[in-house]
Write an enzyme that holds these catalytic residues in place. Structure first.
Site, PDB file in Angstrom:
ATOM      1  N   CYS A 112      11.332 -16.936  28.767  1.00 36.67           N
ATOM      2  CA  CYS A 112      10.315 -17.879  28.637  1.00 36.67           C
ATOM      3  C   CYS A 112       9.755 -17.966  27.454  1.00 36.67           C
ATOM      4  O   CYS A 112       9.103 -18.922  27.143  1.00 36.67           O
ATOM      5  CB  CYS A 112       9.427 -17.732  29.975  1.00 36.67           C
ATOM      6  N   HIS A 254       3.503 -21.768  28.078  1.00 39.49           N
ATOM      7  CA  HIS A 254       4.550 -21.955  29.117  1.00 39.49           C
ATOM      8  C   HIS A 254       4.190 -22.213  30.456  1.00 39.49           C
ATOM      9  O   HIS A 254       3.066 -21.352  30.797  1.00 39.49           O
ATOM     10  CB  HIS A 254       5.002 -20.424  28.860  1.00 39.49           C
ATOM     11  N   ASN A 284       8.879 -24.424  36.526  1.00 36.38           N
ATOM     12  CA  ASN A 284       9.035 -23.562  35.491  1.00 36.38           C
ATOM     13  C   ASN A 284      10.566 -23.700  34.665  1.00 36.38           C
ATOM     14  O   ASN A 284      11.524 -23.166  35.513  1.00 36.38           O
ATOM     15  CB  ASN A 284       8.791 -21.929  35.871  1.00 36.38           C
TER      16      ASN A 284
HETATM   17  O1  UT7 Z   1       8.299 -17.368  33.558  1.00 41.57           O
HETATM   18  C1  UT7 Z   1       7.925 -16.227  33.135  1.00 41.57           C
HETATM   19  C2  UT7 Z   1       6.668 -15.659  33.441  1.00 41.57           C
HETATM   20  N1  UT7 Z   1       6.381 -16.047  34.907  1.00 41.57           N
HETATM   21  C3  UT7 Z   1       5.239 -15.545  35.436  1.00 41.57           C
HETATM   22  O2  UT7 Z   1       4.431 -15.536  34.795  1.00 41.57           O
HETATM   23  C4  UT7 Z   1       5.419 -15.997  36.922  1.00 41.57           C
HETATM   24  C5  UT7 Z   1       3.965 -14.856  37.655  1.00 41.57           C
HETATM   25  N2  UT7 Z   1       3.842 -14.784  38.898  1.00 41.57           N
HETATM   26  C6  UT7 Z   1       3.427 -15.973  39.687  1.00 41.57           C
HETATM   27  O3  UT7 Z   1       3.663 -16.899  39.437  1.00 41.57           O
HETATM   28  C7  UT7 Z   1       3.324 -15.629  41.199  1.00 41.57           C
HETATM   29  O4  UT7 Z   1       3.152 -14.367  41.328  1.00 41.57           O
HETATM   30  C8  UT7 Z   1       4.186 -16.050  42.245  1.00 41.57           C
HETATM   31  C9  UT7 Z   1       4.222 -17.604  42.354  1.00 41.57           C
HETATM   32  C10 UT7 Z   1       5.646 -15.672  41.684  1.00 41.57           C
HETATM   33  C11 UT7 Z   1       4.045 -15.558  43.674  1.00 41.57           C
HETATM   34  O5  UT7 Z   1       2.680 -15.653  43.929  1.00 41.57           O
HETATM   35  P1  UT7 Z   1       1.635 -14.745  44.432  1.00 41.57           P
HETATM   36  O6  UT7 Z   1       0.587 -15.537  44.762  1.00 41.57           O
HETATM   37  O7  UT7 Z   1       1.722 -13.663  43.490  1.00 41.57           O
HETATM   38  O8  UT7 Z   1       2.493 -14.281  45.559  1.00 41.57           O
HETATM   39  P2  UT7 Z   1       2.939 -12.933  45.935  1.00 41.57           P
HETATM   40  O9  UT7 Z   1       3.984 -12.492  45.577  1.00 41.57           O
HETATM   41  O10 UT7 Z   1       1.734 -11.621  46.206  1.00 41.57           O
HETATM   42  O11 UT7 Z   1       3.053 -13.000  47.598  1.00 41.57           O
HETATM   43  C12 UT7 Z   1       2.218 -13.425  48.608  1.00 41.57           C
HETATM   44  C13 UT7 Z   1       2.743 -13.664  49.873  1.00 41.57           C
HETATM   45  C14 UT7 Z   1       3.927 -12.495  50.180  1.00 41.57           C
HETATM   46  O12 UT7 Z   1       3.950 -12.510  51.572  1.00 41.57           O
HETATM   47  P3  UT7 Z   1       3.107 -11.168  52.115  1.00 41.57           P
HETATM   48  O13 UT7 Z   1       4.179  -9.920  51.686  1.00 41.57           O
HETATM   49  O14 UT7 Z   1       1.592 -11.152  51.900  1.00 41.57           O
HETATM   50  O15 UT7 Z   1       3.442 -11.271  53.798  1.00 41.57           O
HETATM   51  C15 UT7 Z   1       5.201 -13.422  49.677  1.00 41.57           C
HETATM   52  O16 UT7 Z   1       6.320 -12.922  50.785  1.00 41.57           O
HETATM   53  O17 UT7 Z   1       3.710 -14.960  49.891  1.00 41.57           O
HETATM   54  C16 UT7 Z   1       4.893 -14.664  50.102  1.00 41.57           C
HETATM   55  N3  UT7 Z   1       5.742 -15.807  49.378  1.00 41.57           N
HETATM   56  C17 UT7 Z   1       6.156 -16.822  50.051  1.00 41.57           C
HETATM   57  N4  UT7 Z   1       5.879 -17.497  50.978  1.00 41.57           N
HETATM   58  C18 UT7 Z   1       6.107 -18.851  51.164  1.00 41.57           C
HETATM   59  C19 UT7 Z   1       6.392 -15.406  48.265  1.00 41.57           C
HETATM   60  N5  UT7 Z   1       7.377 -16.504  48.016  1.00 41.57           N
HETATM   61  C20 UT7 Z   1       6.970 -17.459  49.015  1.00 41.57           C
HETATM   62  C21 UT7 Z   1       7.374 -18.757  49.140  1.00 41.57           C
HETATM   63  N6  UT7 Z   1       6.990 -19.350  50.349  1.00 41.57           N
HETATM   64  N7  UT7 Z   1       8.275 -19.450  48.336  1.00 41.57           N
END
Ligand code: UT7
Length: 333
Positions: A112, A254, A284
């Site tokens: 990225c 980004h 993204n």
């Molecule tokens: O481009 C390069 C740089 N990229 C980035 O900087 C991305 C950085 N990270 C993010 O944008 C976020 O961390 C994500 C969007 C990838 C994830 O969001 P989050 O708020 O950090 O969610 P999480 O990974 O902590 O997950 C929270 C919950 C989990 O469930 P439990 O374990 O709390 O039951 C995940 O399994 O959300 C769940 N989850 C989803 N639920 C519904 C993860 N993806 C999804 C989904 N739909 N698509």
């Protein structure tokens, strides 16, 4: 006299197939509400079968060349995570398809952050007297490396390309790029990676599992690193450029997650409304993200000649970077 790289053209290209959150949620255990609220994304575009990264790069590159008013460049840099093939680079194919003759052409791989690394290499070549005009493209068919069963990545990434033309000019003229800050930390290699795809296993080694050919990201850890690294890098280039944060008219970060961009604005002390955002429309798009965001803001008439623009990115490697520019009068392509 010191030469600078000046932005002279801009263009973007998105594949026609629009994929909504609802469409993805129907096959993943997800929802439009989750994706919108956690990422800001409403939709993304995906390349149809047979459409290559080089095809999207040619679309963006030709528009950038047209808007620059001159179809010739001495060099072409393509930033991509999803090259047409592992070998050779995609850039010579793009140069050939664009009719750029025997222009120097090479790829940059910094996920990225790729566009900013490519921009720095194009600007550096101009500053060193090695080229008068350079086409810099960020292009991805990221959907090809997404694990269709991984909801945490499948909803985030999209395909597309964005491009700029740089020309040799004066550091004080409108459109000149400012200093760059670039960095990396290979200790974080596992946080954003496609584990397989290197040399084939030899001897008794077991080959990679099929899912190892897909992209993986430890989103939670990456989130905070992205905010911190982009914040530090942005502050470094502001200091080097001699701008105060309140002088910045537009932050073009980004487009990883709208929550990251808002936190970043808070971190550096910039009003959130000065952050350009097109993540809702395109998701993204990795290396294509910054030039597509610029093209989006330009098409919307949000950028006025003379505006002070701060660019920053973070991505796999880990890698990060930032630069500044004053916005020039650019033709809409
Ligand atoms: O481009 C390069 C740089 N990229 C980035 O900087 C991305 C950085 N990270 C993010 O944008 C976020 O961390 C994500 C969007 C990838 C994830 O969001 P989050 O708020 O950090 O969610 P999480 O990974 O902590 O997950 C929270 C919950 C989990 O469930 P439990 O374990 O709390 O039951 C995940 O399994 O959300 C769940 N989850 C989803 N639920 C519904 C993860 N993806 C999804 C989904 N739909 N698509």
């Amino acid at each position: 006299m010191t030469r600078a790289a000046v932005l002279a053209g801009l263009g973007g290209c998105l594949p026609p197939r629009l994929v909504t959150n609802e469409e993805l949620a129907a096959r993943l255990d997800s929802s439009d509400e989750w994706v919108r609220s956690r990422t800001g994304i409403r939709q993304r575009y995906m390349a149809e079968a047979g459409v290559l990264t080089s095809d999207l790069a040619v679309g963006a590159g030709s528009r950038a060349l047209k808007s620059s008013g001159d179809p010739h460049v001495d060099a072409l840099v393509v930033a991509t995570t999803t090259p047409d093939r592992p070998c050779p680079a995609t850039a010579p194919t793009v140069a050939s398809k664009l009719g750029l003759g025997h222009a120097a052409a090479w790829d940059v791989s910094a996920v990225c952050t790729g566009f900013l690394y490519a921009l720095a290499s194009g600007a550096g070549l101009i500053a060193a007297g090695g080229a008068e005009r350079v086409l810099v493209i960020g292009a991805e068919t990221f959907s090809r490396i997404l694990n269709p069963a991984d909801r945490s990545t499948s909803v985030i990434f999209g395909d597309g390309a964005g491009a700029v033309v740089l020309r040799a000019g004066d550091p004080d003229e409108v459109g000149a790029l400012g200093p760059f800050d670039l960095g990396s930390d290979g200790e974080g290699v596992e946080l954003i990676t496609v584990p397989a795809g290197g040399p084939p296993p030899d001897g008794m080694d077991q080959g990679p599992a099929p899912e190892d050919y897909y992209f993986t990201m430890q989103g939670k850890k990456v989130f905070w690193l992205a905010v911190q690294r982009m914040g530090q890098s942005a502050q470094t280039v502001l200091d080097r450029t001699g701008w105060r944060v309140e002088d910045v008219d537009h932050l073009v970060a980004h487009q990883a997650n709208h929550r990251i961009t808002r936190r970043l604005a808070d971190e550096i002390g910039l009003p959130r409304e000065r952050a350009v955002s097109n993540i809702a429309e395109v998701g993204n798009t990795a290396a294509a993200s910054i030039p597509l965001a610029l093209a989006h803001a330009h098409a919307a008439g949000a950028l006025t000649p003379g505006d002070r623009v701060l660019l920053t990115a973070f991505g796999g490697g880990l890698t990060w970077g930032a630069t500044t520019l004053t916005w020039p009068a650019v033709e809409r392509s």
